[in-house]
Design a protein around this motif. Structure first.
Motif, short mmCIF file in Angstrom:
data_model
loop_
_atom_site.label_atom_id
_atom_site.label_comp_id
_atom_site.label_asym_id
_atom_site.label_seq_id
_atom_site.Cartn_x
_atom_site.Cartn_y
_atom_site.Cartn_z
N ILE A 257 0.81 -1.23 0.00
CA ILE A 257 0.00 0.00 0.00
C ILE A 257 0.84 1.28 0.00
CG2 ILE A 257 -1.97 -1.13 1.10
CD1 ILE A 257 -1.13 0.28 3.72
N LEU A 258 2.12 1.18 0.41
CA LEU A 258 2.98 2.37 0.40
C LEU A 258 4.21 2.12 -0.45
CD1 LEU A 258 2.77 3.50 4.16
CD2 LEU A 258 1.53 4.43 2.19
N ALA A 259 5.15 1.31 0.05
CA ALA A 259 6.35 1.02 -0.73
C ALA A 259 7.08 -0.19 -0.13
CB ALA A 259 7.29 2.23 -0.74
N PRO A 260 7.44 -1.16 -0.96
CA PRO A 260 8.17 -2.32 -0.44
C PRO A 260 9.50 -1.96 0.21
CG PRO A 260 7.33 -2.77 -2.66
CD PRO A 260 7.12 -1.31 -2.40
N ALA A 261 10.18 -0.92 -0.30
CA ALA A 261 11.52 -0.59 0.20
C ALA A 261 11.52 -0.08 1.63
CB ALA A 261 12.18 0.45 -0.71
N LEU A 262 10.37 0.31 2.16
CA LEU A 262 10.32 0.72 3.55
C LEU A 262 10.60 -0.46 4.48
CD1 LEU A 262 7.24 3.13 3.55
CD2 LEU A 262 9.67 3.74 3.70
N ARG A 263 10.28 -1.68 4.03
CA ARG A 263 10.47 -2.90 4.81
C ARG A 263 9.85 -2.77 6.19
NH1 ARG A 263 9.51 -5.55 2.12
NH2 ARG A 263 10.26 -7.40 3.19
N VAL A 264 8.60 -2.40 6.23
CA VAL A 264 7.86 -2.27 7.48
C VAL A 264 6.66 -3.20 7.44
CG1 VAL A 264 6.44 -0.74 8.90
CG2 VAL A 264 8.62 0.08 7.99
N GLY A 265 6.63 -4.13 8.36
CA GLY A 265 5.48 -5.00 8.55
C GLY A 265 5.19 -5.11 10.03
N TRP A 266 4.20 -5.92 10.37
CA TRP A 266 3.89 -6.08 11.79
C TRP A 266 3.19 -7.40 12.05
CZ3 TRP A 266 1.76 -2.09 8.85
CH2 TRP A 266 0.40 -2.22 8.50
N LEU A 267 3.28 -7.79 13.31
CA LEU A 267 2.57 -8.96 13.83
C LEU A 267 1.69 -8.47 14.96
CD1 LEU A 267 3.99 -12.43 14.69
CD2 LEU A 267 2.95 -11.08 16.52
N LEU A 268 0.44 -8.91 14.94
CA LEU A 268 -0.53 -8.58 15.97
C LEU A 268 -1.03 -9.88 16.57
CD1 LEU A 268 -2.60 -6.64 17.39
CD2 LEU A 268 -4.09 -7.01 15.42
N GLY A 269 -0.87 -10.04 17.89
CA GLY A 269 -1.29 -11.29 18.48
C GLY A 269 -1.31 -11.25 19.99
N PRO A 270 -1.59 -12.39 20.61
CA PRO A 270 -1.61 -12.48 22.07
C PRO A 270 -0.27 -12.07 22.67
CG PRO A 270 -2.55 -14.45 21.06
CD PRO A 270 -1.95 -13.67 19.96
N GLY A 271 -0.31 -11.58 23.90
CA GLY A 271 0.90 -11.07 24.54
C GLY A 271 2.03 -12.07 24.60
N ALA A 272 1.73 -13.33 24.91
CA ALA A 272 2.78 -14.35 25.02
C ALA A 272 3.47 -14.57 23.68
CB ALA A 272 2.20 -15.66 25.55
N VAL A 273 2.69 -14.54 22.60
CA VAL A 273 3.26 -14.70 21.26
C VAL A 273 4.14 -13.51 20.92
CG1 VAL A 273 2.71 -14.87 18.80
CG2 VAL A 273 1.37 -16.17 20.47
N CYS A 274 3.67 -12.30 21.19
CA CYS A 274 4.46 -11.11 20.90
C CYS A 274 5.77 -11.11 21.68
CB CYS A 274 3.66 -9.85 21.24
SG CYS A 274 2.30 -9.50 20.10
N ALA A 275 5.73 -11.53 22.94
CA ALA A 275 6.94 -11.57 23.75
C ALA A 275 7.95 -12.56 23.18
CB ALA A 275 6.59 -11.93 25.19
N ALA A 276 7.47 -13.72 22.74
CA ALA A 276 8.37 -14.73 22.16
C ALA A 276 8.97 -14.23 20.86
CB ALA A 276 7.59 -16.03 21.93
N VAL A 277 8.16 -13.60 20.02
CA VAL A 277 8.65 -13.06 18.76
C VAL A 277 9.68 -11.96 19.00
CG1 VAL A 277 7.96 -11.67 16.75
CG2 VAL A 277 6.66 -13.72 17.37
N GLU A 278 9.41 -11.10 19.98
CA GLU A 278 10.35 -10.02 20.29
C GLU A 278 11.69 -10.59 20.75
OE1 GLU A 278 10.73 -6.06 23.14
OE2 GLU A 278 8.87 -7.24 23.14
N ARG A 279 11.67 -11.63 21.55
CA ARG A 279 12.92 -12.23 22.03
C ARG A 279 13.74 -12.77 20.85
NH1 ARG A 279 12.44 -17.13 26.07
NH2 ARG A 279 10.83 -15.74 26.86
N LEU A 280 13.08 -13.45 19.93
CA LEU A 280 13.79 -13.97 18.76
C LEU A 280 14.28 -12.85 17.86
CD1 LEU A 280 11.63 -17.08 17.83
CD2 LEU A 280 14.02 -17.09 18.54
N LYS A 281 13.52 -11.78 17.78
CA LYS A 281 13.94 -10.66 16.94
C LYS A 281 15.23 -10.04 17.46
CE LYS A 281 11.94 -6.87 14.28
NZ LYS A 281 13.18 -6.07 14.19
N GLN A 282 15.42 -10.05 18.79
CA GLN A 282 16.68 -9.58 19.36
C GLN A 282 17.85 -10.37 18.79
OE1 GLN A 282 16.07 -9.99 23.56
NE2 GLN A 282 15.01 -8.03 23.77
#
Length: 395
Positions: A241-266
């Motif tokens: 909808i804007l531009a692929p080169a921005l490389r911005v996406g997101w994940l929306l989910g339960p808190g436990a899932v977000c915390a696990a994803v954030e740890r792996l993203k580190q």
């Protein structure tokens, strides 16, 4: 002097050996010639990318020292707030920034989610035909894939229910729910409700991959699966909808899932680009501009889809059946006579046009007589020329 020992051969990991290459990425290299009209890649139209508005946002961002500094692993706070507000409107319920993790495109979100949830051998349900990027991620995670057919109403939820009743217990069920890649179809609302209910009953997570939902030609995005239940992780992106080169996406989910994803993203990248996240937050928060931009983008895509499908009907007639796009970027074609689209591709490239053969998306039986075309990348007359070239190659 003694001879230096030979370097040991590179031995890829089992994880890498299990991942098949992306035919689409390979095709982008093959078709990067000026004389080839590529309907293969899912590329937004270059003439529809809002470069001038992005430039204004970039200039604003660069005035703030923080935009070129390291940021939070979960993403820029301002962008998470904007995305939470955006998703609140889509889901018709409050979404908090704590439920959002910003990623480098939605593909990274999918990869991090798979790594957070799956162990080798875990069952994952995928649509057939399937989004190639999802197949690669789940293969890398060592998952066992179970295909479910896709028809004009999207994923066949009755077929999924039968698998579940027969004892299948997947960790994840992946769906490109709106304007499917590659089929172009949309999951019907009654199926969305039932899919969310099945997730609650059997305890799996639905992965709702939704990069195309805002590209509905009529301007009415389908109500997401996540609006019908809590066992859903939504993936979103600004790439289409804007531009692929921005490389911005997101994940929306339960808190436990977000915390696990954030740890792996580190472990993966520490944090994303605060510069492009600042730019994306500026654009997404400018509601009047964004609404006008999306209206223009939908109108252009609607016109191009109409030109492409009309050309297919005129040039091929009954020799080809096709989907009828109502949004998104893709049209799915099939040859009832069994034409081998893998064999057709090199002839098509020789005629100056490219597509993705259906076999690239197959999970179960090969789809050798099907192909996917992206109709948004070129203006109408160029699309008509591409269809004529494809017909010449197929004749």
């Amino acid at each position: 002097m003694p001879a230096s020992p030979a370097a040991p051969p590179f031995l890829p990991s089992r994880r890498l050996r299990d991942v098949r290459g992306s035919a689409i990425r390979d095709l982008l290299t093959l078709t990067a010639r000026d004389d080839v009209l590529s309907l293969a890649g899912g590329l937004p139209a270059a003439d529809q990318l809002p470069r001038e508005r992005i430039a204004v946002a970039a200039e604003r961002a660069l005035r703030a020292a923080g935009s070129v500094q390291y940021g939070e692993t979960a993403g820029l706070a301002g962008l998470r707030e904007v995305v939470a507000a955006h998703e609140s409107g889509r889901l018709r319920r409050p979404v908090t920034p704590a439920e959002v993790v910003i990623t480098s495109g939605s593909q990274q979100a999918l990869d991090l989610l798979a790594r957070a949830v799956l162990d080798p051998g875990d069952a994952v349900v995928v649509e057939d035909p399937a989004y190639v990027g999802a197949l690669q991620v789940f293969q890398a995670a060592g998952a066992v894939l179970h295909p479910v057919p896709v028809d004009a109403g999207g994923m066949d939820v009755d077929a999924l229910a039968a698998l579940l009743a027969g004892g299948l217990r997947p960790k994840l069920v992946h769906t490109v729910s709106s304007f499917h890649n590659p089929r172009g179809v949309t999951l019907a609302q009654d199926r969305r409700r039932r899919l969310a209910a099945l997730a609650e009953t059997y305890g799996f997570l639905v992965v709702e991959d939704d990069p195309y939902g805002l590209l509905a030609f009529d301007g009415r995005p389908p109500l997401p699966v996540a609006a019908h239940g809590a066992q859903v992780v939504r993936l979103g992106s600004v790439s289409k909808i804007l531009a692929p080169a921005l490389r911005v996406g997101w994940l929306l989910g339960p808190g436990a899932v977000c915390a696990a994803v954030e740890r792996l993203k580190q472990c993966t990248d520490l944090c994303g680009s605060t510069l492009t996240q600042t730019i994306a937050a500026d654009l997404l928060a400018d509601h009047d501009w964004l609404a006008g931009h999306l209206d223009r983008l939908r109108a252009a895509n609607r016109s191009r889809a109409a030109a492409f499908t009309a050309a297919v009907d005129e040039v091929f007639g009954s020799a080809v059946t096709r989907s009828t796009p109502a949004g998104g970027m893709f049209c799915w074609l099939e040859f009832p006579d069994g034409t081998d689209t893998d064999a057709l591709l090199p002839r098509a490239v020789a005629h100056g046009v490219a597509f993705v053969p259906g076999s690239a998306f197959a999970v179960g039986p090969p789809r050798g007589s099907a192909l996917r075309c992206c109709f948004v990348s070129y203006p109408e007359e160029v699309l008509r020329d591409a269809v004529r070239r494809l017909a010449a190659a197929a004749s």
